[in-house]
Design an enzyme around this catalytic site. Structure first.
Site, mmCIF file in Angstrom:
data_model
loop_
_atom_site.group_PDB
_atom_site.id
_atom_site.type_symbol
_atom_site.label_atom_id
_atom_site.label_comp_id
_atom_site.label_asym_id
_atom_site.label_seq_id
_atom_site.Cartn_x
_atom_site.Cartn_y
_atom_site.Cartn_z
ATOM 1 N N SER A 95 39.168 49.504 25.901
ATOM 2 C CA SER A 95 38.004 49.500 26.797
ATOM 3 C C SER A 95 38.097 48.257 27.665
ATOM 4 O O SER A 95 38.782 47.291 27.298
ATOM 5 C CB SER A 95 36.725 49.462 25.957
ATOM 6 O OG SER A 95 35.616 49.114 26.766
ATOM 7 N N TYR B 287 31.471 46.418 19.289
ATOM 8 C CA TYR B 287 32.323 47.334 20.066
ATOM 9 C C TYR B 287 33.409 46.545 20.795
ATOM 10 O O TYR B 287 34.599 46.870 20.714
ATOM 11 C CB TYR B 287 31.467 48.126 21.056
ATOM 12 C CG TYR B 287 32.232 49.116 21.896
ATOM 13 C CD1 TYR B 287 32.537 50.378 21.398
ATOM 14 C CD2 TYR B 287 32.649 48.792 23.188
ATOM 15 C CE1 TYR B 287 33.241 51.293 22.168
ATOM 16 C CE2 TYR B 287 33.347 49.704 23.967
ATOM 17 C CZ TYR B 287 33.643 50.951 23.450
ATOM 18 O OH TYR B 287 34.346 51.854 24.217
#
Ligand code: NAP
Length: 253
Positions: free
Chosen positions: A156, A169
């Site tokens: 990401s 995350y």
């Protein structure tokens, strides 16, 4: 930046390949399963919600793709022993693996670190890092049995540059990037296995909607739009690419 959004895959790009995809019941994982099958791969659909996996399975069958397989598994509760069992089952069924797309992911919460719930932190790390790491270890013998195997870990933007409030995350994606550097270095020139990270970029899925509830989804690329880079990484045209940080789409302006 390594990005292949304009890549044009041959119709038979993945003919005869056996590819495991985690989180194959929804979002990007579902699109990847359908795309790989469309290009000839036998896909093993792994996920935690059987009804969603069955829906992906049916869509592949309806499109006339090679018969897929379903492997239900919740990465949150899975143990090291579960991954060894899984490898044994896949060994008996298929004998080898030519690709693994570690796609399943958990967002956790976008919240100040001061308020981050420790149990949720552990869950996110388990699903996004620890599970995929032990799964990969268990699957290495099957990957070594292939003459051209590609392992892709989903990263990401916040796994390459930290951002406030992204908590577990972001940390899980940084850990993923670090693990891939280690494993890719070990694989280099040793085996026909390449290992890379792939950042999908902003993509129209449930996870993105949860992270950015005020955003107009129509302004985002769909999972289908970003498949060219996925197919390139899974197929023979990316042979020799190892330890790279790949992007599925150019950054948004
Ligand atoms: P999504 O629509 O939320 O799909 C996530 C998938 O992961 C679902 O199939 C989900 O299964 C599965 N999953 C979640 N927890 C699991 C568990 N414990 N065990 C097994 N499977 C589990 O998200 P997405 O946007 O497609 O994301 C796919 C990947 O891309 C993730 O790694 C995400 O971090 C990454 N990513 C996405 C974006 C974006 O803009 N969408 C951007 C950067 C990175 P269920 O449906 O059964 O819950």
């Amino acid at each position: 930046m390594l990005c292949k959004i304009d890549y044009q895959p041959a119709a038979d790009l993945l003919q005869g390949r056996i590819i495991l995809i985690t989180g194959a019941g929804d979002g990007i994982g579902r699109a990847a399963a359908l795309a790989c099958a469309r290009h000839g791969a036998t896909v093993i659909l792994l996920g935690r919600t059987i009804a969603k996996l069955e829906s992906t399975y049916d869509a592949i069958e309806q499109a006339g793709g090679p018969q897929p397989a379903i492997f239900p598994l919740n990465l949150e509760g899975a143990t090291h022993a579960d991954y060894l069992d899984m490898a044994e089952t896949l060994h008996q069924e298929f004998g080898r693996l030519d690709g693994v797309l570690h796609n399943a992911g958990l967002l956790g919460r976008i919240t100040p670190f001061e308020q981050y719930n420790p149990e949720l932190w552990e869950q996110v790390m388990q699903v996004n890092v620890t599970g995929p790491v032990w799964m990969t270890q268990a699957l290495l013998p099957l990957l070594k049995a292939s003459d051209d195997a590609s392992v892709v870990f989903t990263s990401s933007g916040v796994g390459r540059k930290g951002r406030a409030y992204w908590g577990a995350y972001a940390v899980s994606k940084f850990a993923t990037e670090g693990f891939v550097e280690v494993l890719a270095d070990e694989m280099d020139n040793q085996h026909a296995i390449r290992v890379n990270t792939l950042n999908p970029g902003a993509t129209r899925t449930q996870m993105r909607r949860t992270a950015f509830p005020g955003e107009d989804p129509d302004a985002l690329r769909t999972p289908d739009d970003i498949m060219p880079t996925y197919l390139w990484l899974m197929g023979p045209d990316s042979q020799g690419v190892n330890g790279e940080k790949v992007d599925a789409q150019p950054p948004r302006q």
